[in-house]
Motif scaffolding. Structure first.
Motif, PDB file in Angstrom:
ATOM      1  N   SER A 139     -43.614 -67.770  -8.127  1.00  0.00           N
ATOM      2  CA  SER A 139     -44.102 -67.587  -6.758  1.00  0.00           C
ATOM      3  C   SER A 139     -44.375 -68.969  -6.180  1.00  0.00           C
ATOM      4  O   SER A 139     -44.940 -69.820  -6.868  1.00  0.00           O
ATOM      5  CB  SER A 139     -45.377 -66.745  -6.807  1.00  0.00           C
ATOM      6  N   TYR A 140     -43.942 -69.216  -4.956  1.00  0.00           N
ATOM      7  CA  TYR A 140     -44.224 -70.531  -4.373  1.00  0.00           C
ATOM      8  C   TYR A 140     -44.405 -70.507  -2.871  1.00  0.00           C
ATOM      9  O   TYR A 140     -43.837 -69.693  -2.175  1.00  0.00           O
ATOM     10  CB  TYR A 140     -43.160 -71.566  -4.759  1.00  0.00           C
ATOM     11  N   ASP A 141     -45.262 -71.417  -2.445  1.00  0.00           N
ATOM     12  CA  ASP A 141     -45.448 -71.748  -1.035  1.00  0.00           C
ATOM     13  C   ASP A 141     -44.444 -72.875  -0.765  1.00  0.00           C
ATOM     14  O   ASP A 141     -44.630 -74.002  -1.230  1.00  0.00           O
ATOM     15  CB  ASP A 141     -46.891 -72.216  -0.831  1.00  0.00           C
ATOM     16  N   ALA A 173     -41.556 -67.798  -1.725  1.00  0.00           N
ATOM     17  CA  ALA A 173     -41.135 -66.731  -2.639  1.00  0.00           C
ATOM     18  C   ALA A 173     -42.354 -66.061  -3.238  1.00  0.00           C
ATOM     19  O   ALA A 173     -43.261 -66.743  -3.728  1.00  0.00           O
ATOM     20  CB  ALA A 173     -40.251 -67.286  -3.754  1.00  0.00           C
ATOM     21  N   LEU A 174     -42.391 -64.737  -3.165  1.00  0.00           N
ATOM     22  CA  LEU A 174     -43.399 -64.000  -3.926  1.00  0.00           C
ATOM     23  C   LEU A 174     -42.949 -63.880  -5.370  1.00  0.00           C
ATOM     24  O   LEU A 174     -43.762 -63.919  -6.278  1.00  0.00           O
ATOM     25  CB  LEU A 174     -43.606 -62.593  -3.340  1.00  0.00           C
ATOM     26  N   ARG A 232     -46.289 -70.055 -20.308  1.00  0.00           N
ATOM     27  CA  ARG A 232     -46.646 -69.803 -18.901  1.00  0.00           C
ATOM     28  C   ARG A 232     -47.929 -70.555 -18.531  1.00  0.00           C
ATOM     29  O   ARG A 232     -47.995 -71.227 -17.501  1.00  0.00           O
ATOM     30  CB  ARG A 232     -46.826 -68.297 -18.660  1.00  0.00           C
ATOM     31  N   LYS A 233     -48.943 -70.439 -19.399  1.00  0.00           N
ATOM     32  CA  LYS A 233     -50.214 -71.112 -19.102  1.00  0.00           C
ATOM     33  C   LYS A 233     -50.055 -72.628 -19.071  1.00  0.00           C
ATOM     34  O   LYS A 233     -50.584 -73.307 -18.188  1.00  0.00           O
ATOM     35  CB  LYS A 233     -51.273 -70.712 -20.129  1.00  0.00           C
ATOM     36  N   ASN A 264     -48.165 -73.658 -15.907  1.00  0.00           N
ATOM     37  CA  ASN A 264     -49.017 -73.509 -14.716  1.00  0.00           C
ATOM     38  C   ASN A 264     -50.077 -74.606 -14.638  1.00  0.00           C
ATOM     39  O   ASN A 264     -50.451 -75.022 -13.539  1.00  0.00           O
ATOM     40  CB  ASN A 264     -49.670 -72.125 -14.681  1.00  0.00           C
ATOM     41  N   PRO A 320     -50.513 -76.500  -7.462  1.00  0.00           N
ATOM     42  CA  PRO A 320     -50.991 -75.125  -7.223  1.00  0.00           C
ATOM     43  C   PRO A 320     -50.161 -74.326  -6.232  1.00  0.00           C
ATOM     44  O   PRO A 320     -50.373 -73.129  -6.097  1.00  0.00           O
ATOM     45  CB  PRO A 320     -52.422 -75.327  -6.716  1.00  0.00           C
ATOM     46  N   ASP A 321     -49.203 -74.970  -5.547  1.00  0.00           N
ATOM     47  CA  ASP A 321     -48.353 -74.197  -4.632  1.00  0.00           C
ATOM     48  C   ASP A 321     -47.114 -73.625  -5.324  1.00  0.00           C
ATOM     49  O   ASP A 321     -46.264 -73.022  -4.675  1.00  0.00           O
ATOM     50  CB  ASP A 321     -47.997 -74.993  -3.367  1.00  0.00           C
ATOM     51  N   ARG A 363     -46.427 -71.245  -8.893  1.00  0.00           N
ATOM     52  CA  ARG A 363     -47.011 -70.559 -10.044  1.00  0.00           C
ATOM     53  C   ARG A 363     -45.954 -69.731 -10.757  1.00  0.00           C
ATOM     54  O   ARG A 363     -45.175 -69.022 -10.120  1.00  0.00           O
ATOM     55  CB  ARG A 363     -48.117 -69.570  -9.615  1.00  0.00           C
ATOM     56  N   ILE A 364     -45.954 -69.807 -12.078  1.00  0.00           N
ATOM     57  CA  ILE A 364     -45.159 -68.860 -12.865  1.00  0.00           C
ATOM     58  C   ILE A 364     -46.030 -67.629 -13.061  1.00  0.00           C
ATOM     59  O   ILE A 364     -47.122 -67.717 -13.634  1.00  0.00           O
ATOM     60  CB  ILE A 364     -44.751 -69.460 -14.220  1.00  0.00           C
ATOM     61  N   THR A 365     -45.565 -66.485 -12.556  1.00  0.00           N
ATOM     62  CA  THR A 365     -46.391 -65.273 -12.645  1.00  0.00           C
ATOM     63  C   THR A 365     -46.046 -64.450 -13.879  1.00  0.00           C
ATOM     64  O   THR A 365     -46.856 -63.652 -14.315  1.00  0.00           O
ATOM     65  CB  THR A 365     -46.243 -64.407 -11.380  1.00  0.00           C
TER      66      THR A 365
END
Lengths: 249, 249
Positions: free
Chosen positions: B9-11, B57-58, B76-77, B80, B85-86, B88-90
């Protein structure tokens, strides 16, 4: 001379708070600069109160005097065109010459937003405090309710330069509650007025209760014997929103 | 060698799009840099497709190969923690060696967000196109529905360097609709695949229909005889979100 009352919404991320500070970007400073340009001489903008660096507002209240006869709707549009997009005037109206956004305010509401999900969505990152670790949210809710009433909140306030140490700092909290809304733990508080850092210090204490480091009884003690405690730890600014300021109608 | 599939997910505000570009900040570039650091040698990250500069992207899908035996949750952690912070691997999971996020994608969904209120809230400003002016939203909704089906979308796509001019560029749109949700006019489209700038060009055309400059019949014409039209105008990137990428289960 007309007095204009405005409602201002802002993303506080890039600002050193509401209050004018020489050489630093502040909400009040940006508004005064733009209004001064429209008026052709300095304009003092008075807010309902300060917000800290990084704190947001859905609806801060402010007022200023103007001789320029521009209709308020045009004024709002003109100022919004000149403002950076992270500050918006959402309403503007003429008000009486006695209106003062700070002294006339009857109540203010703040909300603190804690994101509880494991991964903080990028779109939320400026507007929440991300705390994905275990919290006893029932204990948080119980403790949040204890703030209701007239109390000496000195144990929740940053020292003010004008304060005599030990002076009671009584404020009345009309409502105070914490609850879970999907991935967010929200703490919302409405009161007659708030001391510097008060909501962030309250939130910091609620987090300590949630972690089990303190109990609701510790919150009671801080309200009963404030002089015995130092305020803090304060929760980060980015989760805090000034939601509304209320005036007599 | 393990193949890892991730959802990202990204801004997109601060990035020159998904695709690696030397000397520019891109989502793929940032991910490859961090994963390369963990792996100790270059790691190629393959996405389901590009997103343009400024597009969000969501849930973008991507995959890469890793020899490092780190469990996927820890991976993942760890990533991240290193990501800005813009981005994130969800989610992260091991997948088969044949999984390819681009070739295996069955459907993608995009959403375009138009803010219709007069004042755009500061908190929305990066995530909507602010268009407070009159629009015939019924005409927009009617035109949005016309994209459904298998069509040559050449009149909605930026030219691709590998394209022979005049070559049909058929894609299948499974669903396409526009509707009002409070202050937002939303356009959501799900299809087999999308050409470069396709959703932004579609949105730009829908806005022309809403303004009365074009009619739904003009949209029909662009689908029937694409060679007669040039794509555009494209709506701004900041209102566009890649919502999801679907794969056979």
């Amino acid at each position: 001379m007309r007095r204009i009352r405005i409602t201002v919404s802002y993303d506080g991320t890039e600002y050193h708070g509401w209050q004018l500070q020489p050489g630093l970007a502040t909400i009040q400073g940006v508004l005064e600069q733009i209004l001064g340009g429209i008026e052709g001489r300095p304009v003092a903008v008075h807010g309902s109160g300060r917000t800290d660096a990084g704190v947001h507002a859905l609806a801060q209240a402010a007022a200023f005097d103007l001789t320029n006869p521009i209709p308020v709707t045009n004024l709002r549009k003109a100022v919004n065109r000149l403002l950076p997009p992270d500050i918006r005037i959402t309403s503007a109206e003429e008000t009486g010459p006695d209106f003062h956004p700070r002294f006339n305010a009857r109540a203010k509401t703040y909300e603190y937003r804690i994101f509880r999900g494991e991964v903080c969505p990028p779109f939320e990152r400026r507007y929440v405090y991300h705390h994905p670790y275990p919290l006893d949210e029932d204990a948080v809710a119980e403790a949040a309710g204890l703030f209701v009433g007239a109390h000496d909140f000195a144990a929740f306030a940053a020292a003010d330069q004008t304060d005599v140490p030990g002076t009671p700092r009584v404020r009345t909290v009309f409502s105070s509650a914490a609850w879970r809304d999907c991935d967010r733990l929200l703490f919302r508080i409405r009161g007659s007025g708030f001391l510097k850092h008060m909501v962030r210090n309250m939130t910091g204490l609620l987090l300590e209760v949630g972690k089990g480091n303190l109990s609701p009884d510790d919150v009671r003690e801080r309200l009963a014997t404030p002089a015995a405690f130092r305020p803090g730890p304060a929760a980060p600014a980015r989760g805090l929103f000034l939601i509304s300021v209320e005036y007599p109608s």
